[in-house]
Design an enzyme around this catalytic site. Structure first.
Site, short mmCIF file in Angstrom:
data_model
loop_
_atom_site.label_atom_id
_atom_site.label_comp_id
_atom_site.label_asym_id
_atom_site.label_seq_id
_atom_site.Cartn_x
_atom_site.Cartn_y
_atom_site.Cartn_z
CG ASN A 12 -1.96 -1.13 1.10
OD1 ASN A 12 -2.38 -1.48 0.01
ND2 ASN A 12 -2.35 -1.70 2.23
CB SER A 38 -8.48 -4.27 0.67
OG SER A 38 -9.25 -4.29 1.87
N GLY A 40 -6.86 -8.38 4.49
CA GLY A 40 -6.35 -8.88 5.76
C GLY A 40 -6.07 -10.37 5.71
CE LYS A 92 -6.02 -1.83 0.76
NZ LYS A 92 -5.54 -1.17 1.96
CG HIS A 95 -10.45 0.05 0.49
ND1 HIS A 95 -9.75 -0.28 1.64
CD2 HIS A 95 -11.32 -0.96 0.28
CE1 HIS A 95 -10.19 -1.43 2.11
NE2 HIS A 95 -11.14 -1.87 1.31
CG ASN A 96 -6.61 1.36 3.55
OD1 ASN A 96 -7.22 0.54 2.88
ND2 ASN A 96 -5.43 1.10 4.08
CD GLU A 99 -9.91 -0.60 6.61
OE1 GLU A 99 -9.00 -0.70 7.45
OE2 GLU A 99 -9.84 -1.12 5.47
NE ARG A 198 -8.26 4.89 12.95
CZ ARG A 198 -7.98 3.77 12.29
NH1 ARG A 198 -6.71 3.42 12.10
NH2 ARG A 198 -8.95 3.01 11.81
NE ARG A 360 -9.63 33.82 1.21
CZ ARG A 360 -9.32 33.91 -0.07
NH1 ARG A 360 -10.25 34.26 -0.97
NH2 ARG A 360 -8.09 33.69 -0.49
#
Length: 399
Positions: A12, A38, A40, A92, A95-96, A99, A198, A360
């Site tokens: 990846n 993907s 696992g 991918k 995709h993560n 996820e 996280r 601005r």
């Protein structure tokens, strides 16, 4: 290696690195294929989702092997030609990112079931197991129901999940996803909120100190009455479903924007199809998402597909009720609320961005567009503001 040989990188990798390596190998006549994978441990045994990209000639040589190795679903092998080199890595990576969003949404729902509804691990596991037989059916919902019921085999007391430190690890693809979304100017709040969650989880010592100093609502410890639990659990299922749609909408929006910018010509319907087996985000919902992009390959956003829009509308009351309850109880729900905010922002024809753009222009002379005539404009907001000259010169290079 000889001219005409093929190298396949199944890691990846950060997609610009794959593009760089492909160029270096091209000079030697070696074809480089970058392939996201993907699945696992289960995917390694039963077939993963494979996302190859690179020279078409190389893919033609590999297609039979990849199709044999990939997970198999009712509409074919979970692999397809994604596009030029780097495109497979990018798909991918996103995709993560999806996820990340999906996992965080499930974690927030678990938190609500535990601390608002007042269910124990067995009961929460039963809820997820029931959901896995309906519209929320997915790999992540399935394993969540099993995780919650796993007894601790170290102490022999309680459940494994209650002994796991609330500190989530990561390997970087979520951060890359958020970075890439910013680079193509696509909002991805469900995914970015999951990444932030996280980061915050990693500050365990700081949170422990803050929990003693920063106060929450006075009623935070109260639980729902038994009569209200079943209805609220139904609300939660709809809030989770709608939020999952938003997570996919954001991720696919990033892929579409990057594909357009890099001339990758990625087929979003095929992307979704190969995620239906082998991979971590496989879900029943993907059938509807695939149908949406098959029906309209140029769909601007998944949410504006008529059938998907109807499903979101049917979830609205429940979705809003869940966010209100979390706010009232002081339960963090960044990805659930980020999803709803994303929906509300996208459906709003007139946002307060006009004021932001005025600010601005006020402090930096950045100019603005008007809604009644063409061209960039600048306003002399006060007597101290001066003429900035040709406003077109000020906006060169802006996108």
């Amino acid at each position: 290696m000889d001219k005409g040989d093929i190298i396949v990188d199944g890691g990846n990798e950060w997609y610009p690195n794959s593009i760089r390596r492909a160029k270096a190998l091209e000079e030697k006549g070696i074809m480089f294929v970058s392939m996201g994978i993907s699945g696992g441990e289960e995917g390694a045994r039963n077939g993963p989702s494979l996302m190859p990209s690179g020279p078409r000639d190389a893919y033609s040589e590999l297609e039979r092997i990849l199709s044999s190795c990939a997970a198999q679903v009712k509409d074919g092998a979970c692999t397809t030609y994604i596009g030029p080199v780097g495109a497979g890595n990018f798909v991918k990576m996103i995709h993560n990112g999806i996820e990340y969003g999906d996992m965080q949404l499930i974690a927030e729902i678990y938190d609500i079931l535990k601390n608002v509804v007042g269910l124990d691990n067995e009961e929460i596991g039963d809820v997820f197991s029931e959901w896995n037989n309906g519209m929320l059916e997915s790999y992540l919902i399935d394993i969540t129901s099993k995780i919650l019921k796993k007894k601790d085999d170290v102490t022999g007391k309680g459940y494994v999940v209650d002994y796991i430190l609330d500190k989530t690890g990561m390997k970087g693809t979520g951060r890359w996803s958020v970075q890439s979304a910013a680079e193509v100017s696509v909002a991805a709040p469900t995914i970015s909120s999951a990444l932030d969650a996280r980061y915050i989880s990693g500050r365990k010592d700081e949170r422990a100190i803050a929990s003693r100093l920063l106060k929450g609502p006075a009623n935070a410890s109260s639980k729902l009455k038994k009569a209200d639990k079943r209805k609220f659990i139904e609300y939660l299922s709809k809030a989770l479903y709608a939020s999952k749609i938003c997570s996919y909408a954001q991720g696919l929006g990033v892929i579409k924007a990057a594909s357009d910018e890099n001339n990758w010509n990625i087929n979003l319907s095929e992307c979704v199809r190969i995620w239906k087996g082998g991979c971590i985000i496989r879900a029943k919902l993907l059938d509807k998402i695939q149908a949406a992009f098959t029906s309209n390959p140029s769909l601007a956003n998944l949410m504006v597909d008529p059938k998907i829009a109807g499903e979101l509308t049917s979830c609205l009351e429940s979705w809003r009720s869940v966010i209100i309850a979390c706010t009232y109880k002081g339960i963090p729900c960044a990805s659930l609320s980020g999803s709803l905010n994303y929906y509300d922002s996208y459906r709003t024809a007139d946002l307060p961005a006009n004021l932001t753009q005025a600010q601005r222009d006020y402090f930096g002379g950045h100019t603005f567009e008007r809604n009644d005539r063409e061209g960039p404009f600048h306003c002399a907001w006060t007597d101290t503001h001066k003429d900035i000259g040709n406003v077109n010169e000020r906006t060169k290079g802006e996108t």
